[in-house]
Design an enzyme around this catalytic site. Structure first.
Site, PDB file in Angstrom:
ATOM      1  CG  HIS A 173       1.623  10.640   9.742  1.00  0.00           C
ATOM      2  ND1 HIS A 173       2.501   9.830   9.030  1.00  0.00           N
ATOM      3  CD2 HIS A 173       0.525  10.101   9.607  1.00  0.00           C
ATOM      4  CE1 HIS A 173       2.079   8.774   8.656  1.00  0.00           C
ATOM      5  NE2 HIS A 173       0.698   8.836   8.935  1.00  0.00           N
ATOM      6  CG  HIS A 199      -3.616   6.550  11.251  1.00  0.00           C
ATOM      7  ND1 HIS A 199      -4.387   6.648  10.249  1.00  0.00           N
ATOM      8  CD2 HIS A 199      -2.104   6.643  10.822  1.00  0.00           C
ATOM      9  CE1 HIS A 199      -3.526   6.998   8.977  1.00  0.00           C
ATOM     10  NE2 HIS A 199      -2.166   7.196   9.575  1.00  0.00           N
ATOM     11  CD  GLU A 257       0.969   4.785   8.517  1.00  0.00           C
ATOM     12  OE1 GLU A 257       0.290   5.896   9.022  1.00  0.00           O
ATOM     13  OE2 GLU A 257       0.986   4.584   7.410  1.00  0.00           O
TER      14      GLU A 257
HETATM   15 CO    CO Z   1      -0.592   7.643   8.061  1.00  0.00          CO
END
Ligand code: CO
Length: 134
Positions: A7, A79, A130
């Protein structure tokens, strides 16, 4: 090491307004809000055919998103999340290459109930990364 883009997270000052833009203007499938107090955020996922967007709104006074929104009051890309097969192995390899892992350095449960780690933006072209176990 990294696999699919899981994502892209976008910090927003108003989650309902942001969710409505993706749902009503762009016609995307948007999830119900989910509070993640241990991460200091409420999230909404925008489901796309090939990936997801994670809309983030601060939750609580200690939320790390608050600082980001102070610098970017209208919100912005916060992020990128990439999948890895084995987060413990990824961590070992990253540390061996001098990458800094944020927080206490141990994987935490992310929004998908899978272990995640955050890597220092200064080590990746000013982008917070991440990694999430598949
Ligand atoms: Co995230």
């Amino acid at each position: 090491m990294i696999g699919c883009l899981n994502h892209i997270a976008i910090a927003v000052p108003d989650l309902e307004q942001a969710a409505a833009k993706y749902r009503d203007i762009l016609g995307a499938k948007v999830s119900k809000p989910m509070a993640l107090p241990e991460h200091g955020v409420t999230t909404v996922f925008v489901e796309l055919p090939n990936t997801k967007l994670e809309l983030l709104e601060p939750l609580g006074e200690q939320s790390l998103i608050l600082d980001f929104l102070k610098r970017n009051p209208e919100g912005g890309v916060h992020h990128l999340c990439f999948e890895v097969e084995d987060i413990a192995l990824a961590k070992t390899k990253l540390l061996a290459k001098g990458v800094r892992i944020l927080g206490h350095g141990e994987p935490r449960m992310g929004a998908h109930k899978k272990p995640v780690l955050f890597l220092h933006p200064k080590d990746f072209c000013a982008t917070l990364i991440e990694i999430e176990e598949k």
